[in-house]
Design an enzyme around this catalytic site. Structure first.
Site, PDB file in Angstrom:
ATOM      1  N   GLY A  99       0.836  -1.205   0.000  1.00  0.00           N
ATOM      2  CA  GLY A  99       0.000   0.000   0.000  1.00  0.00           C
ATOM      3  C   GLY A  99       0.862   1.242   0.000  1.00  0.00           C
ATOM      4  N   GLY A 101       2.657   3.697   1.433  1.00  0.00           N
ATOM      5  CA  GLY A 101       3.187   3.930   2.782  1.00  0.00           C
ATOM      6  C   GLY A 101       3.716   5.336   2.965  1.00  0.00           C
ATOM      7  CE  LYS A 122       8.331   7.604  -4.514  1.00  0.00           C
ATOM      8  NZ  LYS A 122       8.789   7.014  -5.775  1.00  0.00           N
ATOM      9  CG  ASP A 134      10.469   8.250   7.461  1.00  0.00           C
ATOM     10  OD1 ASP A 134      10.052   7.832   6.356  1.00  0.00           O
ATOM     11  OD2 ASP A 134      11.555   8.857   7.589  1.00  0.00           O
ATOM     12  N   GLY A 135       7.116   7.393   6.320  1.00  0.00           N
ATOM     13  CA  GLY A 135       6.214   8.074   5.388  1.00  0.00           C
ATOM     14  C   GLY A 135       6.865   9.211   4.628  1.00  0.00           C
ATOM     15  CG  ASP A 261       5.499  -3.311  -5.055  1.00  0.00           C
ATOM     16  OD1 ASP A 261       6.098  -4.366  -5.324  1.00  0.00           O
ATOM     17  OD2 ASP A 261       6.045  -2.352  -4.476  1.00  0.00           O
ATOM     18  CG  ASP A 271       7.362   3.093  -7.393  1.00  0.00           C
ATOM     19  OD1 ASP A 271       7.141   4.300  -7.195  1.00  0.00           O
ATOM     20  OD2 ASP A 271       6.860   2.208  -6.692  1.00  0.00           O
TER      21      ASP A 271
HETATM   22  P1  AMP Z   1       9.190   1.070  -3.205  1.00  0.00           P
HETATM   23  O1  AMP Z   1      10.422   0.324  -2.892  1.00  0.00           O
HETATM   24  O2  AMP Z   1       9.388   2.570  -3.279  1.00  0.00           O
HETATM   25  O3  AMP Z   1       8.435   0.549  -4.364  1.00  0.00           O
HETATM   26  O4  AMP Z   1       8.256   0.907  -1.933  1.00  0.00           O
HETATM   27  C1  AMP Z   1       7.771  -0.331  -1.506  1.00  0.00           C
HETATM   28  C2  AMP Z   1       6.781  -0.133  -0.397  1.00  0.00           C
HETATM   29  O5  AMP Z   1       7.396   0.464   0.746  1.00  0.00           O
HETATM   30  C3  AMP Z   1       5.598   0.762  -0.735  1.00  0.00           C
HETATM   31  O6  AMP Z   1       4.476   0.225  -0.083  1.00  0.00           O
HETATM   32  C4  AMP Z   1       5.987   2.082  -0.138  1.00  0.00           C
HETATM   33  O7  AMP Z   1       4.869   2.888   0.152  1.00  0.00           O
HETATM   34  C5  AMP Z   1       6.701   1.646   1.126  1.00  0.00           C
HETATM   35  N1  AMP Z   1       7.668   2.647   1.596  1.00  0.00           N
HETATM   36  C6  AMP Z   1       8.838   2.978   1.013  1.00  0.00           C
HETATM   37  N2  AMP Z   1       9.467   3.927   1.735  1.00  0.00           N
HETATM   38  C7  AMP Z   1       8.686   4.217   2.789  1.00  0.00           C
HETATM   39  C8  AMP Z   1       8.787   5.103   3.902  1.00  0.00           C
HETATM   40  N3  AMP Z   1       9.821   5.902   4.067  1.00  0.00           N
HETATM   41  N4  AMP Z   1       7.766   5.113   4.781  1.00  0.00           N
HETATM   42  C9  AMP Z   1       6.718   4.311   4.630  1.00  0.00           C
HETATM   43  N5  AMP Z   1       6.553   3.445   3.623  1.00  0.00           N
HETATM   44  C10 AMP Z   1       7.526   3.394   2.703  1.00  0.00           C
HETATM   45 MG    MG Z   2       6.837   1.064  -5.271  1.00  0.00          MG
END
Ligand code: AMP
Ligand code: MG
Length: 495
Positions: A99, A101, A122, A134-135, A261, A271
């Site tokens: 989801g 995040g 983002k 940490d979002g 994803d 991404d």
């Molecule tokens: P990604 O590697 O960018 O495709 O991210 C994979 C998953 O990790 C996705 O669900 C993102 O929303 C979550 N995510 C990545 N970085 C963060 C972060 N700093 N805080 C919260 N969720 C994250």
């Molecule tokens: Mg992603």
């Protein structure tokens, strides 16, 4: 059955900033998202703003560029109804619930030409899907996504776009303290293979069905009303991915983290994490520091795309046929069509790179012979093809193997009716002079993040905006990342 789930009934009028946001996604079953607002940040400041894109979106760029609070999530644009999308995904082959995040969808901007494009922040703060994250996002990786996504767009490759990057005035921890940032991403949609996996994993057939119908209407309107909507969607997604990955291969783009994803049903590249462009041609090229086994290496990208599409097929299985055996047979037939479709797209792309307008049986062999030579010589992928299309001859004809290949190529060109001028024009339109070289990207990021100097990135963005054009001022952007031994350059997810 196909009453529109997307289009609005009453036309809205954009306000002074040009926002014209709609929310068709939030009419989908509630298990697919959570409504929540972005978390405000301390001190939003605009770092880079994409005026040309703003204009295409029908937005008032000059006015909005003065509104960093909007792109930080501190203030909502007119008509926004923020939400985080739910999805799952196979990450490095393992299934997980994920989801958004650290991202929030503000809405869908309906542009003056009637396109419907997601506007997403983002790095906008935690959501129910943040798990232990940490979002937030760091400035370097968000600028990197801005640069590379815009470069991909200029290369003519379907991609999400970048509207703005703002800093937050807050520091975040990523092995060291880094400036926090928020990227505004524009996408045909954020529906991923993982979105279907989420609905399927919850056994929610109604959500799955609604999502299929919605995705067909949004991305494949010609297939709406198909006898088996799930199969129509699977076939459409396979066709677009085959075309997309062929385009990646033809410019040496390595996505780096092709988890399910990170594969969009729209067929856009999405991404930008540890992605990078290959310098020396080698199918084993990997840049991502966490991709230890080379799962997402350049040469594996087509197979991985097919593997991801097979996960989509699995998720859609309950919709393909009441009888499971027949559902599996239909899914397998569709998945098997990926390889020939990819190969055909790749061959067309490579023919264009070599100035071939016609098709001959030996073309595959001609292309493979050149690639084998390039691999043995560690020849730069972009520059070798660009040199083949250049007016002045800088080719290594003293190399016997290359000279033999070159003679065959010239013979082959002689067997088609097109003139030398036509051939050269065709090649120049398919062989970029400039790509985002790793050291140039790093140089721009370092100047921006460490010294607050954005001029290096602005110049890079200008050059990358015109990749098929080579003027003298651009020649410094064509040097391969020297000083880095092959394999020494590493990219990080930055999450
Ligand atoms: P990604 O590697 O960018 O495709 O991210 C994979 C998953 O990790 C996705 O669900 C993102 O929303 C979550 N995510 C990545 N970085 C963060 C972060 N700093 N805080 C919260 N969720 C994250
Ligand atoms: Mg992603």
């Amino acid at each position: 059955m196909s009453e529109s789930v997307i289009s609005s009934t009453a036309p809205s009028t954009p306000g002074s900033f040009g926002w014209n946001l709609e929310h068709s996604y939030s009419r989908l079953p509630a298990m697919l998202y959570e409504h929540l607002d972005p978390t405000p940040v301390k001190e939003p400041r605009m770092v880079v703003f994409n005026y040309a894109l703003a204009q295409n979106l029908g937005l008032n760029g000059p006015a909005l560029a003065q509104q960093p609070a909007v792109f930080a999530g501190n203030e909502l644009p007119e008509g926004a109804k923020p939400l985080a999308q739910a999805y799952a995904g196979h990450q490095y082959g393992n299934f997980t619930g994920l989801g958004d995040g650290r991202a929030i969808l503000l809405g869908e901007q309906v542009t003056p030409t009637g396109e419907r494009l997601d506007v997403q922040l983002k790095g906008s703060g935690p959501t129910p899907f943040s798990r232990r994250g940490d979002g937030r996002a760091a400035l370097g990786p968000m600028l990197r996504e801005f640069i590379i996504s815009e470069a991909m767009h200029a290369l003519g490759i379907p991609t999400t776009r970048s509207l703005a990057v703002v800093t937050t005035g807050e520091k975040i921890w990523r092995q060291e303290m880094q400036p926090g940032a928020v990227l505004t991403r524009i996408a045909a949609s954020h529906i991923r293979v993982g979105t279907f996996e989420w609905a399927a994993a919850h056994g929610d057939r109604e959500a799955l069905r609604a999502l299929v119908e919605y995705t067909l209407q949004r991305h494949y309107p010609k297939r709406v009303g198909a006898e088996t909507p799930g199969l129509a969607l699977l076939e459409a997604a396979i066709e677009r991915q085959a075309a997309l990955i062929a385009q990646w291969q033809c410019v040496g783009f390595i996505h780096g983290v092709m988890n399910t994803d990170n594969m969009a049903l729209s067929g856009e590249t999405i991404d930008y994490g540890p992605c990078a462009f290959m310098d020396a041609f080698d199918p084993a090229t990997v840049f991502s520091s966490i991709d230890r086994h080379g799962r997402y290496a350049y040469g594996n990208q087509p197979q991985i795309a097919q593997w991801n599409l097979a996960r989509l097929a699995e998720a859609l299985l309950p919709l393909l046929h009441a009888d499971e055996k027949q559902a599996i047979a239909a899914a397998n037939a569709a998945i098997e069509s990926f390889k020939p479709q990819f190969e055909s797209r790749w061959l067309s792309g490579m023919r264009a790179k070599l100035g071939l307008f016609t098709a001959e049986h030996g073309d595959n062999r001609l292309i493979e012979t050149l690639l084998e030579w390039m691999r043995a010589q560690k020849a730069d992928f972009t520059n070798t093809f660009h040199r083949l299309s250049a007016a002045e001859n800088t080719l290594p004809l003293e190399d016997a193997a290359f000279a033999a290949w070159h003679a065959q190529w010239q013979e082959r060109l002689g067997r088609q009716p097109q003139s030398a001028v036509e051939v050269q024009k065709h090649m120049q339109a398919h062989n970029p002079a400039v790509i985002p070289r790793n050291h140039k990207v790093e140089e721009a990021l370092a100047a921006a993040a460490e010294h607050g100097d954005l001029s290096v990135m602005q110049r890079l963005l200008t050059v990358l905006g015109n990749p098929y054009d080579l003027s003298d001022s651009q020649s410094e952007y064509t040097t391969p990342s020297s000083g880095h031994a092959p394999g020494a350059y590493q990219t990080f997810c930055g999450t």
